[in-house]
Write a protein that holds these residues in place. Structure first.
Motif, PDB file in Angstrom:
ATOM      1  N   PHE A 108       0.737  -1.224   0.037  1.00  0.00           N
ATOM      2  CA  PHE A 108       0.103   0.017  -0.113  1.00  0.00           C
ATOM      3  C   PHE A 108       0.953   1.254  -0.089  1.00  0.00           C
ATOM      4  CE2 PHE A 108       0.844  -0.751   4.468  1.00  0.00           C
ATOM      5  CZ  PHE A 108       0.833   0.572   4.992  1.00  0.00           C
ATOM      6  N   GLU A 109       0.289   2.258  -0.112  1.00  0.00           N
ATOM      7  CA  GLU A 109       1.204   3.656  -0.223  1.00  0.00           C
ATOM      8  C   GLU A 109       0.501   4.654   0.694  1.00  0.00           C
ATOM      9  OE1 GLU A 109       1.223   4.954  -4.151  1.00  0.00           O
ATOM     10  OE2 GLU A 109       2.742   3.487  -4.915  1.00  0.00           O
ATOM     11  N   VAL A 110       1.237   5.386   1.081  1.00  0.00           N
ATOM     12  CA  VAL A 110       0.949   6.697   1.763  1.00  0.00           C
ATOM     13  C   VAL A 110       1.308   7.651   0.815  1.00  0.00           C
ATOM     14  CG1 VAL A 110       1.668   8.288   3.773  1.00  0.00           C
ATOM     15  CG2 VAL A 110       1.382   5.911   4.111  1.00  0.00           C
ATOM     16  N   GLN A 111       0.277   8.512   0.327  1.00  0.00           N
ATOM     17  CA  GLN A 111       0.248   9.549  -0.728  1.00  0.00           C
ATOM     18  C   GLN A 111       0.475  10.859   0.047  1.00  0.00           C
ATOM     19  OE1 GLN A 111      -2.631   8.147  -3.230  1.00  0.00           O
ATOM     20  NE2 GLN A 111      -1.475   6.946  -4.471  1.00  0.00           N
ATOM     21  N   ILE A 112       1.216  11.680  -0.219  1.00  0.00           N
ATOM     22  CA  ILE A 112       1.210  13.212   0.385  1.00  0.00           C
ATOM     23  C   ILE A 112       1.177  14.244  -0.993  1.00  0.00           C
ATOM     24  CG2 ILE A 112       2.557  14.763   1.769  1.00  0.00           C
ATOM     25  CD1 ILE A 112       4.274  12.423   2.773  1.00  0.00           C
ATOM     26  N   THR A 113       0.218  15.013  -0.924  1.00  0.00           N
ATOM     27  CA  THR A 113      -0.077  15.951  -1.961  1.00  0.00           C
ATOM     28  C   THR A 113      -0.295  17.213  -1.532  1.00  0.00           C
ATOM     29  OG1 THR A 113      -1.263  14.059  -3.365  1.00  0.00           O
ATOM     30  CG2 THR A 113      -1.352  16.230  -4.147  1.00  0.00           C
ATOM     31  N   PRO A 114       0.776  18.036  -1.085  1.00  0.00           N
ATOM     32  CA  PRO A 114       0.504  19.601  -0.530  1.00  0.00           C
ATOM     33  C   PRO A 114      -0.040  20.336  -1.627  1.00  0.00           C
ATOM     34  CG  PRO A 114       2.883  18.862  -0.692  1.00  0.00           C
ATOM     35  CD  PRO A 114       2.061  17.687  -1.194  1.00  0.00           C
ATOM     36  N   GLN A 115      -0.890  21.233  -1.298  1.00  0.00           N
ATOM     37  CA  GLN A 115      -1.589  22.256  -2.194  1.00  0.00           C
ATOM     38  C   GLN A 115      -0.870  23.419  -2.323  1.00  0.00           C
ATOM     39  OE1 GLN A 115      -4.464  20.944  -3.802  1.00  0.00           O
ATOM     40  NE2 GLN A 115      -3.751  19.134  -2.541  1.00  0.00           N
ATOM     41  N   LEU A 116      -0.892  24.160  -3.578  1.00  0.00           N
ATOM     42  CA  LEU A 116      -0.153  25.228  -3.395  1.00  0.00           C
ATOM     43  C   LEU A 116      -0.199  26.118  -2.316  1.00  0.00           C
ATOM     44  CD1 LEU A 116      -0.720  26.164  -7.216  1.00  0.00           C
ATOM     45  CD2 LEU A 116       1.226  25.082  -6.193  1.00  0.00           C
ATOM     46  N   HIS A 117      -1.346  26.325  -1.658  1.00  0.00           N
ATOM     47  CA  HIS A 117      -1.354  27.265  -0.498  1.00  0.00           C
ATOM     48  C   HIS A 117      -0.822  26.568   0.915  1.00  0.00           C
ATOM     49  CE1 HIS A 117      -5.077  24.655  -0.464  1.00  0.00           C
ATOM     50  NE2 HIS A 117      -5.272  24.789   0.846  1.00  0.00           N
TER      51      HIS A 117
END
Length: 190
Positions: free
Chosen positions: A79-88
């Motif tokens: 499985f994966e831990v996914q980190i997707t920070p937004q522009l803000h």
């Protein structure tokens, strides 16, 4: 009187955990994944629930791609831990835990950290310390430089709080490669 409880054994382990001397670097607008493996060493087959524990900001940008896994004895699944920070998302260090539960029992609590970095091709320079006096306007400046090879558009904002008002001028601008914009910041403590 003797009461015997016969319950299946639970032994689940997390594999493929990266060694973290420093926090994982992530950039706004991009997804960074941490590939992990869950292994079942005993007879309990699940379902095993995986979730993220952390601040509201972390929970808003971090997820487990397979939050429920069922594993036979000896079986393992990726499985994966996914980190997707937004522009803000504020540029900062963040910590979180991957928590595993089975019928409310916590069998896994593994800590991770990541650092949200500035967008590639952007350099920010600002004072390291600012003294803000209560009810007085405090002004300072910071510089934003486009260090990349393409034209970039910027939109700056602050997160409102009850303790501090922040004024940003200009709040939107465009920089060609090599250009620098001076930003005026005004702080008023309530």
């Amino acid at each position: 009187m003797t009461i015997n409880v016969d319950a299946p054994k639970l032994s689940v382990e997390l594999l493929n955990v990266p060694i973290q001397d420093t926090c994982l670097a992530v950039t706004p607008g991009n997804t960074t994944s941490i590939p992990l493996i869950l292994k079942n060493n005993e007879e309990t087959t699940g379902p095993f629930n995986l979730l993220i524990e952390g601040s509201t900001t972390v929970k808003g940008i971090t997820k487990v791609n397979e939050p429920v896994l069922t594993l036979l004895e000896g079986e393992q699944k990726p499985f994966e831990v996914q980190i997707t920070p937004q522009l803000h998302t504020p540029i900062d260090n963040y910590t979180f835990k991957v928590r595993g539960t089975y019928q409310g029992f916590v069998f896994l609590d593994k800590s991770f950290c990541f650092t949200v970095q500035s967008i590639t091709g952007t350099a920010v320079s600002a004072p390291s310390n600012i003294v803000i006096e209560r009810t007085r306007l405090t002004n300072t400046q910071m510089n934003i430089t486009n260090t990349g090879s393409s034209r970039l558009e910027y939109a700056l904002s602050s997160v409102p709080t009850t303790e501090l008002n922040v004024q940003i001028q200009p709040s939107t601008f465009t920089l060609n490669p090599g250009e620098t914009q001076v930003i005026s910041l005004g702080f008023v403590s309530n």
